[in-house]
Design a protein around this motif. Sequence first.
Motif, PDB file in Angstrom:
ATOM      1  N   PRO A 495      -9.648  18.999  86.322  1.00  0.00           N
ATOM      2  CA  PRO A 495      -8.847  19.070  85.095  1.00  0.00           C
ATOM      3  C   PRO A 495      -7.802  17.956  85.104  1.00  0.00           C
ATOM      4  O   PRO A 495      -7.315  17.541  86.165  1.00  0.00           O
ATOM      5  CB  PRO A 495      -8.197  20.457  85.162  1.00  0.00           C
ATOM      6  CG  PRO A 495      -8.189  20.813  86.616  1.00  0.00           C
ATOM      7  CD  PRO A 495      -9.392  20.155  87.217  1.00  0.00           C
ATOM      8  N   LEU A 496      -7.443  17.474  83.925  1.00  0.00           N
ATOM      9  CA  LEU A 496      -6.495  16.368  83.778  1.00  0.00           C
ATOM     10  C   LEU A 496      -5.211  16.870  83.127  1.00  0.00           C
ATOM     11  O   LEU A 496      -5.258  17.531  82.081  1.00  0.00           O
ATOM     12  CB  LEU A 496      -7.114  15.265  82.917  1.00  0.00           C
ATOM     13  CG  LEU A 496      -6.185  14.129  82.460  1.00  0.00           C
ATOM     14  CD1 LEU A 496      -5.701  13.316  83.654  1.00  0.00           C
ATOM     15  CD2 LEU A 496      -6.909  13.231  81.454  1.00  0.00           C
ATOM     16  N   LEU A 569     -10.073   8.666  79.423  1.00  0.00           N
ATOM     17  CA  LEU A 569     -10.039   9.285  80.748  1.00  0.00           C
ATOM     18  C   LEU A 569     -11.121  10.356  80.867  1.00  0.00           C
ATOM     19  O   LEU A 569     -11.709  10.542  81.933  1.00  0.00           O
ATOM     20  CB  LEU A 569      -8.656   9.882  81.006  1.00  0.00           C
ATOM     21  CG  LEU A 569      -7.527   8.861  81.175  1.00  0.00           C
ATOM     22  CD1 LEU A 569      -6.167   9.527  81.014  1.00  0.00           C
ATOM     23  CD2 LEU A 569      -7.627   8.157  82.528  1.00  0.00           C
ATOM     24  N   GLY A 570     -11.389  11.050  79.764  1.00  0.00           N
ATOM     25  CA  GLY A 570     -12.426  12.083  79.766  1.00  0.00           C
ATOM     26  C   GLY A 570     -13.821  11.533  79.983  1.00  0.00           C
ATOM     27  O   GLY A 570     -14.749  12.298  80.302  1.00  0.00           O
ATOM     28  N   LYS A 577     -13.634  16.575  80.646  1.00  0.00           N
ATOM     29  CA  LYS A 577     -13.084  16.244  79.327  1.00  0.00           C
ATOM     30  C   LYS A 577     -12.711  17.483  78.517  1.00  0.00           C
ATOM     31  O   LYS A 577     -11.994  17.371  77.512  1.00  0.00           O
ATOM     32  CB  LYS A 577     -14.077  15.392  78.539  1.00  0.00           C
ATOM     33  CG  LYS A 577     -15.361  16.116  78.163  1.00  0.00           C
ATOM     34  CD  LYS A 577     -16.287  15.197  77.372  1.00  0.00           C
ATOM     35  CE  LYS A 577     -17.565  15.932  76.962  1.00  0.00           C
ATOM     36  NZ  LYS A 577     -18.474  15.039  76.195  1.00  0.00           N
ATOM     37  N   ASN A 578     -13.174  18.642  78.950  1.00  0.00           N
ATOM     38  CA  ASN A 578     -12.846  19.877  78.252  1.00  0.00           C
ATOM     39  C   ASN A 578     -11.612  20.575  78.833  1.00  0.00           C
ATOM     40  O   ASN A 578     -11.222  21.644  78.362  1.00  0.00           O
ATOM     41  CB  ASN A 578     -14.037  20.838  78.303  1.00  0.00           C
ATOM     42  CG  ASN A 578     -15.250  20.268  77.590  1.00  0.00           C
ATOM     43  OD1 ASN A 578     -15.146  19.755  76.488  1.00  0.00           O
ATOM     44  ND2 ASN A 578     -16.408  20.363  78.241  1.00  0.00           N
ATOM     45  N   GLU A 579     -11.035  19.959  79.864  1.00  0.00           N
ATOM     46  CA  GLU A 579      -9.876  20.562  80.543  1.00  0.00           C
ATOM     47  C   GLU A 579      -8.768  19.511  80.642  1.00  0.00           C
ATOM     48  O   GLU A 579      -8.470  18.969  81.701  1.00  0.00           O
ATOM     49  CB  GLU A 579     -10.265  21.065  81.938  1.00  0.00           C
ATOM     50  CG  GLU A 579     -11.281  22.192  81.941  1.00  0.00           C
ATOM     51  CD  GLU A 579     -10.681  23.514  81.459  1.00  0.00           C
ATOM     52  OE1 GLU A 579      -9.449  23.668  81.494  1.00  0.00           O
ATOM     53  OE2 GLU A 579     -11.463  24.400  81.038  1.00  0.00           O
ATOM     54  N   ILE A 580      -8.158  19.177  79.505  1.00  0.00           N
ATOM     55  CA  ILE A 580      -7.093  18.166  79.459  1.00  0.00           C
ATOM     56  C   ILE A 580      -5.843  18.797  78.863  1.00  0.00           C
ATOM     57  O   ILE A 580      -5.881  19.418  77.791  1.00  0.00           O
ATOM     58  CB  ILE A 580      -7.513  16.938  78.632  1.00  0.00           C
ATOM     59  CG1 ILE A 580      -8.763  16.291  79.239  1.00  0.00           C
ATOM     60  CG2 ILE A 580      -6.370  15.923  78.573  1.00  0.00           C
ATOM     61  CD1 ILE A 580      -9.276  15.081  78.459  1.00  0.00           C
ATOM     62  N   GLY A 581      -4.723  18.653  79.563  1.00  0.00           N
ATOM     63  CA  GLY A 581      -3.435  19.164  79.093  1.00  0.00           C
ATOM     64  C   GLY A 581      -2.402  18.053  79.052  1.00  0.00           C
ATOM     65  O   GLY A 581      -2.609  16.954  79.596  1.00  0.00           O
ATOM     66  N   ILE A 582      -1.270  18.317  78.412  1.00  0.00           N
ATOM     67  CA  ILE A 582      -0.210  17.311  78.283  1.00  0.00           C
ATOM     68  C   ILE A 582       1.130  18.025  78.204  1.00  0.00           C
ATOM     69  O   ILE A 582       1.210  19.169  77.745  1.00  0.00           O
ATOM     70  CB  ILE A 582      -0.451  16.427  77.029  1.00  0.00           C
ATOM     71  CG1 ILE A 582       0.522  15.230  77.017  1.00  0.00           C
ATOM     72  CG2 ILE A 582      -0.360  17.245  75.740  1.00  0.00           C
ATOM     73  CD1 ILE A 582       0.153  14.172  75.982  1.00  0.00           C
TER      74      ILE A 582
END
Length: 719
Positions: A495-496, A569-570, A577-582
């Motif tokens: 995850p990102l 980045l995904g 790519k389905n696990e990106i947070g900010i």
Amino acid sequence: MKKLIILFIAVTSLASAQKKEIAIDEIWNGTFRTERMNSLNSMNGDFYSLQNYDRATRSSTVDKYSYATLDKVETIVNSKDLKELNYFESYSFNNNETKLILGVNTEPIYRHSSLGVFYVYDIASKTLQLIDSEKIQEPTFSPDSKKVAYAKNNNLFIKNLETNNITQITFDGLKNSIINGICDWVYEEEFAFVKAFEWSSDSENIAFLRFDETDVPTFSMDIVGTELYPTQQVFKYPKAGEKNSTVTLHLYNLNSTKTNKINVGNYEYIPRIKWTNDANILSVITLNRHQNNLNLYFINASDFSSKVVLNETDKAYIDIHDNLTFLKDNSFIWTSEKDGFNHIYLYSKDGKLINQITKGPWEVTNFYGINEATKTVFYQSVEDGSINRTVYSIKLNGKDKKRLTKAFGTNDASFSKNLGFFINTFSDANTPPIYTLHNSKGEQLKEVLNNNELSKQLENYKISTKEFFTIKTVNGEFNAWMLKPLNFDENKEYPLFMTQYSGPGSQSVSNGWNGANDYWYQHLAQKGYIIVCVDGRGTGFKGADFKKVTYKELGKYEVQDQIDAAKELGKLSYINKNEIGIWGWSYGGFMSSNCILKGNDIFKMAIAVAPVTSWRFYDSIYTERYMQTPQENPSGYDENSPLNFAKLLTGNYLLVHGSGDDNVHVQNSMRMTNALIEANKPFEQAIYPDRTHGIYRGKNTRLHLYNKMTTFILENLGN
């Protein structure tokens, strides 16, 4: 061969397993405290002073050190020797360093301002003299050391140190109405100064600003406190497009005891006043409301005449700086972005350009001073790449440029008053601060202080290397850094979690040592996250065009860059790519809110701490610098406000704010809350009672906040 590889992997895994993970409470309990030098106060000659505190005796000292040897020369004052004071919290010298002003019982007002009790200490007689029996602001010696000017109850006073008499020079000061000699809230926050009065070098005049904030709208906040009933904090706060204080310039003459109002043409703001090297000439900077037309005036204190010696305009806005420096003949140094990059210029006393001292497609990031005897200018720049800082010298004619610091990373110099020596602070992403002594030629003379113990301590922890890179999207190429889990496997998906601030002229991707958040990112990397930070369009140190592209559209291009960066980045094989947070704080919270709304197909979760949710709610000076007024630019305000896109929320959103935030008011989060309720969108929220914009006061406040955010990430990203 295969056995050797297996053995190597096994040994490496064992070594890694023996290392400790960073715990969140360690980030906030001082475990990773970085050793730093106290702020140096350069003294006359090749000396500097430090304020030190002895925990054993609970006493304060001001100690004098030699730049040449770094040895302590003497203790100038020790509170143990003072009957009236057990300790002191601040100090400042007079011109010839025979006296000090010592401050105690300080209480904050806003971010930079405070009240306190102040004494004058005479070094020769070792005596203390109370300046005023009440708490005051900004006591300042006259250049001849015979008097002290200060502010109290929104008025200005002068204390005669020889007679002990106090003269009040303004009489109309009134809370939330008239302020003399001290900045109002918005000047303090956005023009970054508090003391709005200045002595002339002959001690005969005091120039000061008067703020009439009578018609400025009032903002009020409930303070929960600890009593049965809450109280209210009420202050004047001009939001974008609203009435500002009427600011006027005045000159008080000590001989005539008269005050004269000075005419400086048409303007909205007076962000700086400064006496030149001619005791009779005052320099004044004015700005229009759009902050794209600047005038530098010279005022004659004898006849009050004024003339514009420099005018600068910009298609977007002009940033205010403190680099105006006068030479003996009253020619002056000025920094400007007028050629597209921030550079140093030399002007005559009449305002005629003599020459541009620095040139090139890079930015000057700090001006340290000029040695007139050698005609040498000292400065810091990004000539080694925009994420680095290097110290240079150059001649006034723009020739003989010399690099004074060798290492690539962040270098910052603290020069002696005569510019003969400097103490350099160096760090990079892998090296905690190292302090070294140099002469003005850049030759390193000795090491002053290092953080080797911290480096050794960190060897016991699982620490990932911060990798710098550039990321290319359809709209440009941007500086970035990445942290990977220590046991990173390129054949796995992670995850990102993205971090950013993104505000105009800011920088989050820099080659310097860890802050507290960096340790938090290490903690998250240990939990299996890849952390990435990207500085998109609108951020600083890559030229005016890159920075000012966001003019009148805050939250448009920056948000697009974060969304596009997440998409790129995904595409990496090791990022899910389905696990990106900010996440982000303040401007960064405005950004993270917009990202999860406008990028709802990219971002699964977001955290917004103390976010602006509409620039209509923020202060006039900051907001209008980048947006003009809401009346002039309504679409710029509304098309980039998270309030208007709450219906787009599909991911998990945590909204955090301090209820005592006098900067970005909790109103922003409350209005966002209402927008989400009206859109029937689930979200999480945390309100920290009475905490200001930094959400740090009170026991365990930061620990609680970061535990909450970490839990939210673990539950909503990559699970």
